[in-house]
Structures are given as structure tokens and as C-alpha cells.
Design a protein around this motif. Structure first.
Motif, PDB file in Angstrom:
ATOM      1  N   GLY A  90     -27.847 -16.208 -19.021  1.00  0.00           N
ATOM      2  CA  GLY A  90     -27.032 -15.209 -19.696  1.00  0.00           C
ATOM      3  C   GLY A  90     -25.550 -15.486 -19.521  1.00  0.00           C
ATOM      4  O   GLY A  90     -25.137 -16.361 -18.752  1.00  0.00           O
ATOM      5  N   PRO A  91     -24.718 -14.721 -20.238  1.00  0.00           N
ATOM      6  CA  PRO A  91     -23.270 -14.936 -20.182  1.00  0.00           C
ATOM      7  C   PRO A  91     -22.670 -14.399 -18.897  1.00  0.00           C
ATOM      8  O   PRO A  91     -23.325 -13.702 -18.118  1.00  0.00           O
ATOM      9  CB  PRO A  91     -22.758 -14.161 -21.394  1.00  0.00           C
TER      10      PRO A  91
ATOM     11  N   TYR B  65     -17.952 -10.287 -17.141  1.00  0.00           N
ATOM     12  CA  TYR B  65     -18.165 -10.879 -18.469  1.00  0.00           C
ATOM     13  C   TYR B  65     -17.097 -10.371 -19.429  1.00  0.00           C
ATOM     14  O   TYR B  65     -16.915  -9.151 -19.575  1.00  0.00           O
ATOM     15  CB  TYR B  65     -19.554 -10.519 -18.999  1.00  0.00           C
TER      16      TYR B  65
ATOM     17  N   ALA C 268     -16.050 -10.158 -23.290  1.00  0.00           N
ATOM     18  CA  ALA C 268     -16.587 -10.272 -24.651  1.00  0.00           C
ATOM     19  C   ALA C 268     -15.423 -10.447 -25.616  1.00  0.00           C
ATOM     20  O   ALA C 268     -14.590  -9.540 -25.761  1.00  0.00           O
ATOM     21  CB  ALA C 268     -17.393  -9.029 -25.011  1.00  0.00           C
TER      22      ALA C 268
ATOM     23  N   ALA D 167     -18.187 -11.884 -30.086  1.00  0.00           N
ATOM     24  CA  ALA D 167     -19.297 -11.708 -29.136  1.00  0.00           C
ATOM     25  C   ALA D 167     -20.232 -10.559 -29.468  1.00  0.00           C
ATOM     26  O   ALA D 167     -21.143 -10.269 -28.681  1.00  0.00           O
ATOM     27  CB  ALA D 167     -18.744 -11.517 -27.729  1.00  0.00           C
TER      28      ALA D 167
ATOM     29  N   TYR E  73     -27.312  -9.117 -25.234  1.00  0.00           N
ATOM     30  CA  TYR E  73     -27.465 -10.225 -24.303  1.00  0.00           C
ATOM     31  C   TYR E  73     -28.316  -9.794 -23.120  1.00  0.00           C
ATOM     32  O   TYR E  73     -28.132  -8.689 -22.583  1.00  0.00           O
ATOM     33  CB  TYR E  73     -26.097 -10.702 -23.788  1.00  0.00           C
ATOM     34  N   ASP E  74     -29.245 -10.655 -22.701  1.00  0.00           N
ATOM     35  CA  ASP E  74     -30.010 -10.455 -21.469  1.00  0.00           C
ATOM     36  C   ASP E  74     -29.398 -11.309 -20.368  1.00  0.00           C
ATOM     37  O   ASP E  74     -29.151 -12.511 -20.558  1.00  0.00           O
ATOM     38  CB  ASP E  74     -31.471 -10.845 -21.673  1.00  0.00           C
ATOM     39  N   VAL E  75     -29.159 -10.695 -19.243  1.00  0.00           N
ATOM     40  CA  VAL E  75     -28.572 -11.376 -18.091  1.00  0.00           C
ATOM     41  C   VAL E  75     -29.590 -11.331 -16.948  1.00  0.00           C
ATOM     42  O   VAL E  75     -30.055 -10.241 -16.571  1.00  0.00           O
ATOM     43  CB  VAL E  75     -27.253 -10.723 -17.654  1.00  0.00           C
TER      44      VAL E  75
ATOM     45  N   THR F 176     -29.549  -5.700 -19.591  1.00  0.00           N
ATOM     46  CA  THR F 176     -29.095  -5.931 -20.971  1.00  0.00           C
ATOM     47  C   THR F 176     -27.653  -5.493 -21.150  1.00  0.00           C
ATOM     48  O   THR F 176     -27.243  -4.439 -20.633  1.00  0.00           O
ATOM     49  CB  THR F 176     -30.002  -5.180 -21.968  1.00  0.00           C
TER      50      THR F 176
END
Length: 728
Positions: free
Chosen positions: A436-437, A451, A453, A457, A461-463, A479
Motif C-alpha cells: 500500500g501507499p 501518506y 495524497a 490520488a 487504497y488498502d494498506v 482502508t
């Protein structure tokens, strides 16, 4: 013996005789001063070794020069001159001269010629005999050079010389000539010798042995070959490496694991000269050997070991047979397939030089590992895969719970992970980002997930994080939802046209243009407002809306604008979510042009007639210039009327300057006034014309016209009008 007598007369100073003697290439010249009242001169001559003088010339009193063509080269002569005057004979004056050597001419080479190519063996050099006026015996020196170094020098008295040279060379040749007294150098020429003839069979090149630092080449014997030239490629160019009479050559001191290319050719030598060669052999290559490191021996933990402490290091041994430095890559995972397939997520160390490594391990786990050794040349050896199990300790796994995170574009999410984590045993926790990011930043006080964005972006996203208490770990996924933020479009003011700095805009076919952009790449729609009333433009009055939902950056106005009027305009740009309004731009249309015109008329032939030149809409006219045109086959200007055929109808005293220029088919008029006029529709002047040939119709008009205001600024005049003239 000649006896010279002298009288007892007194000799005046100007009666003293003197003379000069010089050699003039083909004769001996004597010159003397003229003696007044001398009756004649006698000239005597003898060789240096002769006993008596001989009379060689008797000249009258008007002669002061004598040329003697009888002499032998390189000899010395004595001359005496006396003069006779009445009963007086002067004392003889004596001078001596030695005949200098006359140089022979330069040698002219017949063969070889400049730039020619010759066969080098038993070649005959031929030249022309130089001219020598003294008739001396000549000797020639032949000088042959290669690369400015003398390779042959010889002396001969004949006009030819046979020489043996080398093949495939460039030589220079000079032939000097000597007459025994002096040397005359000849001109230097350049010539080439033929390429070495291919007279030997082509050898077949083989590789017979390759080591880490040498390559052995071999070939079969070639009949008549005395040596073999070995060539090796360097930077894609073959260079001569060596010559040998053997049938093999060992190229030594080579780099390891490098490809080398070779070819050879056979040569035949005679007297240190190559007289025959073969074609080049086949090209052949070989790569020098490099021995890879020994397969790493995994020492600790041993294969299938159990109860390994979490702080134990992996250890191994290896060496390189060539003595190279070794770098190691370690693969380590609780998934054997990851290690076998050398997955990136199993690579825990790369290019390390130590023979030990401490990986991150957890209790009650089975791990698999192997080591790859690589030397300086990139050759590798891989160990087997070993496995071991870590010790079993009572422990509670850590826990974490992070709710769904919602942020917008151009914002930063910062989560203190400690606040969302728990460990029942009170162990310190370690956090790693698995996928993930974002990134994890650890300080003395906290561990944060961060993070940012950006504007691109938006999305979900799943981290996945790994949380460890050093004994065990859990992987946890949360999420992040990034909401799109619209960015307003931009209006590029520098791309707007027309604007105030552009004066005198045409009233027809006006094109408005502008530049717009959108940072989000949205489709843009434009609304355009235009009016001579700025208030209506400011208020977005529907009455002055020209077009809306327009997706281009230029617009051609359909309606004609008013002359000399200031217009205001703006655009509103919409990306579907928001809009941006430009500032108000303005421009001014040009001044309405005046009109110069004439009317149709009928003329009688051979009678003086006139036409009126009229001006309409002339405001503040300080001067006018126009060119009146006609067909001189039917009409000419009556220059006897007015000013060269032109009569001004307004106040003549107000004319500051006037000029009329008559041409074959035109009349040019220039007038400047003292004070300006406003002429709205009046006749300016008369032009007197004569009809000279009958016609039902001939055209008169203008080819150019313009006016000048009192401020000296030009104004436009429409001069498109024409008139039809009938002559009868």
C-alpha cells in the motif's frame, strides 16, 4: 711583347681611365669611363698563366663598353685598357676576373611520375639530362625517403637507376645534380608501390586452449610462408599483435571472462621485405575463463535444526579460486517456495561481504534460507536450501485496530500507530509497511504512518501493516478513501487577443482568442461576452452574451463592429464543477475610412474637359495624397490648366504645399494644408482632361490614396471607386 709608350704631355684629372669587369652568364663585360677628346680605346687580354697580352678589341671614342664571348669555364683572365689622345697614349689600366661556375639546371624526372603507382622490384628510375653551360661532367645523387627517413641514397653518372623497394609503401624521390663545383637539388615527387601480391593460401585459424589469462591459437603450415601475422580486435579495429614463424601463438596476460577476436595471415619475406601474402583467415573468438566462487557451505543453523534463538546469526563459508572478492545475497523466508524462486520479498540481504547475517525471526516458526556467492566478474554459486525452527516461548500476539480513513486530495494522513495498537505482555511493538501507499516514520516518542495524497490520488487504497512484539507478528489491513478535490480551470491572460495594446482593429471578420487549461484535465466550456457597454459585460447581461458552452479557444464574430469604438469582452470558463471568470479585456476598432470618388462623364474629342474628385467622411483633413489612373490611349491630362492639370476648389491660400506628378497613365497629387478641414461630402478639386480618341467606354479611378490628420497621423481612404468616360 707589346711595348706601350707614353708622351710627356700633362694628364688632366678627367683623363684618368678606370674600368669595371663583371661576368654576365654568357660573356665578360668591361665598362669604363669616357675620356674627353680620346680618339680610341684598345683592349688587351691574357690568361693568368700566359706571358703576353693580346689585343682583342680596338673601339672608337664613343664606345665605353665591351663584351667578350671568348673564354674557358672556371679560368682566370687579365684585361688592360689604354686610350689614345692626339700624340698621347695612356698608361694601361689592368683588372682580373675569374669565370664563376655556371650551375646545371634541375633534374627533370621522367619515371616515376608524381602520384603514380609502380611495381617495386627492379624498378628503373629515368630522368632527363640537365643543361650545363660549362659542359662539366655531371654526377647524380638519388635520394629516396619513406616517412621522411632516407631509405636509399646513391650516386651515378648515367641517366637511369634500378632500385628494389618494398610493397604497399609511399615514397618520395629527389635527384640532385653536381657539376663538380656545385650541387643543385631537384624537386621532390611522391609515388606509391603496388600492394603486396596475394600469392599464398589462406590459413585456417583454430583455438587450441583457453585459460583464465591466455588463449592459444593454432593453424596448419602454409606453403612458401615464412611468417604469420597475428591480429587481435581492439575497439572493433584489428591491430597487429605479433609475428611468428611457429604454427601456434599464445596470447597472454588477458583479462578474465572477456571475449577476444583474432585472425591471421601468412606472409612471405625476402631480404626483410614482404613479397607475398595470403588473404586473412577466418575470424575466431574465445572467452577467457573465470572460475566462480565455491558453493557456499551453510554452517549455522544446521539443516533441520530446532530451538534456534531469535538473536542467532546465519553463518556460512565460501572462497573464490581466482582470489576475487565475493559478495553474498541471502534469501530467507518462512515460505520455502519464496526461497526456491528467489522472490524479492525473501531477499533479506544483498551484496554483503560478511559471511554472517541476522534476519528478523519470530518464535515457533520454521524458516528456509540459502546464500548466493558472486565474484567480481558476476559469476555465481548457490548453496542448498536449509531449514530450521525457532524456539517455543509463551507469548500473546499484539493487536491493532485502525478504522477506515477518509481524506481529500492535497492532504496528508498521519496516524500514530501506538494509539491504535495493544500488546498484552507489554512488549514494545515494531511496525512494518507490507503493501500500500505511504511510509512509516519512527521517532523516540512515536511510530507514525504517513501518506500524502496528491491531486491525482482519488480512489480507495488498502494498506497492510505488520505489527510485531519481536516474538510474533500479525498482518493487519485498513482502508484509505481519498476524495477527489476539483481544481478550478485557468485562464491564460498572455494568450488573449485582441487587447488594449492592439489599436485600430478591423470591424469585419474579427477573431477573439484566449488560452485556458485545467489542472485536472476536465473538459472546459466557455461563455463569451462582448459589448461597447462595460456595465453589461460586468453584469453578464444576456443581451451581450455572444456564445456559451463553447469548447474552442477562438471565435470569429459574425456581426460587423462599429468604427472607432471601444469594446469590452470577457470569458467565463466552466469545468462542470466550478467556473472561473476572466478580467475584462478591451480593444478599439479603427477609424472609419474616408471615401474618395468620381462620377461618370462624357467628353468631346479634342476639347478640354474636367472631372471632379470628391471626398466623403473626411474628418480633420490636414493633407491628402492620391494617384489618379486613366488609359492614355483615350485620355491625357491638360497640363495647361490649373497646376499641371489640377485645380483646388477650396481656399487656395490655405495650401501649405502641393505637388502634381504626371506619368504615362497616371497623375499623382500631394496636398498639405495650413489648417485642417472637415470634409463630409464635397468636391476637392478638378482634374482637366483631353479626350484624344473616340470610345464608348474607358475607365478612370485610383490606384492609391491616404490622408493625414493635423496630428500628422495617417488615416485610411477608400479609393475603390471607378468612373466610366465616353468620348465622342
Amino acid at each position: 711583347m707589346i711595348i706601350l709608350l707614353s708622351s710627356c704631355f700633362l694628364v688632366e684629372t678627367n683623363d684618368i681611365l678606370d674600368f669595371n669587369i663583371v661576368f654576365k652568364e654568357n660573356y665578360i663585360e668591361l665598362s669604363w669611363n669616357q675620356i674627353s677628346s680620346a680618339e680610341k680605346y684598345e683592349i688587351y687580354k691574357k690568361g693568368i698563366n700566359d706571358n703576353e697580352y693580346k689585343l682583342v678589341a680596338n673601339v672608337n671614342n664613343k664606345v665605353t663598353k665591351y663584351e667578350d664571348y671568348i673564354f674557358d669555364p672556371h679560368q682566370t683572365y687579365l684585361y688592360q685598357i689604354v686610350y689614345f689622345k692626339k700624340n698621347y697614349v695612356s698608361e694601361p689600366v689592368e683588372k682580373k676576373i675569374t669565370i664563376p661556375n655556371r650551375l646545371p639546371s634541375k633534374v627533370s624526372i621522367i619515371s616515376p611520375s608524381e602520384g603514380s603507382t609502380i611495381s617495386p622490384k627492379n624498378f628503373k628510375i629515368i630522368w632527363n639530362k640537365p643543361t650545363d653551360k660549362d659542359g662539366d661532367e655531371l654526377e647524380y645523387t638519388i635520394v629516396i625517403k619513406e616517412n621522411n627517413v632516407v631509405v636509399k641514397s646513391d650516386k651515378v653518372k648515367s641517366l637511369e637507376y634500378i632500385v628494389n623497394l618494398n610493397y604497399a609503401r609511399t615514397y618520395t624521390l629527389r635527384i640532385d645534380v653536381s657539376d663538380g663545383y656545385s650541387l643543385v637539388k631537384g624537386d621532390e615527387i611522391s609515388f606509391n608501390t603496388q600492394d603486396i601480391p596475394i600469392s599464398l593460401s589462406t590459413p585456417q585459424l583454430n583455438i587450441s586452449n583457453v585459460s583464465t589469462s591466455s588463449i592459444t591459437l593454432s593453424w596448419e603450415n602454409i606453403n612458401e610462408a615464412t611468417k604469420y601475422e597475428i591480429y587481435r580486435k581492439n575497439n572493433n579495429i584489428y591491430e597487429l599483435l605479433s609475428k611468428t614463424s611457429e604454427l601456434q601463438y599464445i596470447d597472454k596476460s588477458l583479462e578474465r571472462k572477456k571475449e577476444y577476436f583474432y585472425k591471421i595471415r601468412a606472409i612471405k619475406e625476402e631480404n626483410n621485405d614482404i613479397v607475398g601474402i595470403s588473404n586473412y583467415s577466418n575470424e575466431i573468438s574465445a572467452i577467457t575463463i573465470n572460475y566462480p566462487p565455491e558453493i557456499p557451505e551453510l554452517i549455522y543453523p544446521s539443516n533441520n535444526a530446532t530451538g534456534i534463538d531469535l538473536n542467532e546469526k546465519l553463518k556460512w563459508e565460501s572462497f573464490d579460486p581466482d582470489g576475487d572478492k565475493i559478495k553474498y545475497t541471502v534469501y530467507f523466508s518462512d515460505n520455502r517456495n519464496y526461497v526456491e524462486d528467489k522472490k524479492e520479498n525473501a531477499k533479506v540481504a544483498e551484496n554483503i561481504t560478511e559471511k554472517e547475517f541476522l534476519p528478523k525471526m519470530y518464535i515457533k516458526n520454521t524458516y528456509y534460507w540459502k546464500v548466493i556467492a558472486m565474484d567480481e566478474y558476476g559469476d555465481v554459486s548457490e548453496s542448498d536450501i536449509f531449514s530450521f525452527s525457532t524456539k517455543d516461548i509463551e507469548n500473546t500476539k499484539p493487536n491493532i485496530d485502525i478504522p477506515e480513513q477518509n481524506i481529500t486530495e492535497n492532504s496528508t494522513l498521519n496516524i500514530n500507530l501506538i494509539n491504535y495498537s495493544y500488546d498484552a505482555d507489554g512488549d514494545d511493538l515494531i511496525f512494518d509497511l507490507i503493501s500500500g501507499p505511504g511510509t512509516i516514520v519512527t521517532t523516540n516518542d512515536s511510530t507514525n504512518y504517513i501518506y500524502y495524497a496528491d491531486y491525482e490520488a482519488s480512489g480507495i487504497y488498502d494498506v497492510t501493516l505488520r505489527i510485531s512484539d519481536r516474538y510474533e507478528y500479525i498482518d493487519y489491513t485498513f482502508t484509505i478513501i481519498v476524495e477527489n478535490i476539483n481544481r478550478s480551470p485557468n485562464i491564460l491572460s498572455h494568450s488573449v487577443n485582441p487587447v488594449a495594446k492592439y489599436g485600430g482593429i478591423e470591424v469585419k471578420n474579427v477573431t477573439l482568442s484566449w488560452g485556458v487549461s485545467d489542472p485536472d484535465g476536465d473538459n472546459l466550456k466557455c461563455t463569451l461576452y462582448l459589448s461597447d457597454d462595460i456595465t453589461k459585460v460586468e453584469n453578464n447581461d444576456e443581451e451581450v452574451k455572444i456564445i456559451e458552452d463553447y469548447d474552442k479557444n477562438t471565435y470569429n464574430l459574425e456581426n460587423e463592429l462599429k468604427y472607432q469604438t471601444k469594446y469590452y469582452w470577457k470569458i467565463i470558463v466552466n469545468d462542470g464543477k466550478s467556473y472561473v471568470e476572466s478580467k475584462i479585456f478591451d480593444f478599439t476598432t479603427k477609424e472609419e475610412p474616408a471615401i474618395i470618388y468620381i462620377e461618370d462623364a462624357q467628353f468631346k474629342i479634342n476639347e478640354s474637359n474636367y472631372i471632379l474628385v470628391n471626398l466623403e467622411k473626411g474628418n480633420d483633413v490636414g493633407g491628402i495624397s492620391f494617384i489618379f489612373t486613366f488609359n492614355s490611349e483615350y485620355i491625357n491630362v491638360d497640363i495647361n490648366k490649373g497646376l499641371s492639370g489640377v485645380e483646388w476648389l477650396f481656399d487656395k491660400d490655405n495650401i501649405y504645399f502641393s505637388k502634381v506628378t504626371n506619368g504615362d497613365n497616371y497623375l499623382k497629387v500631394d496636398i498639405v494644408f495650413k489648417e485642417s478641414y472637415s470634409i463630409f461630402n464635397d468636391a476637392l478639386l478638378k482634374i482637366y482632361l483631353n479626350g484624344i480618341k473616340n470610345t464608348n467606354e474607358t475607365i478612370i479611378g485610383f490606384s492609391n490614396a491616404y490622408g493625414v490628420h493635423s496630428s500628422s497621423n495617417k488615416f485610411e481612404i477608400d479609393y475603390s471607386d471607378i468612373a466610366k468616360i465616353q468620348i465622342f
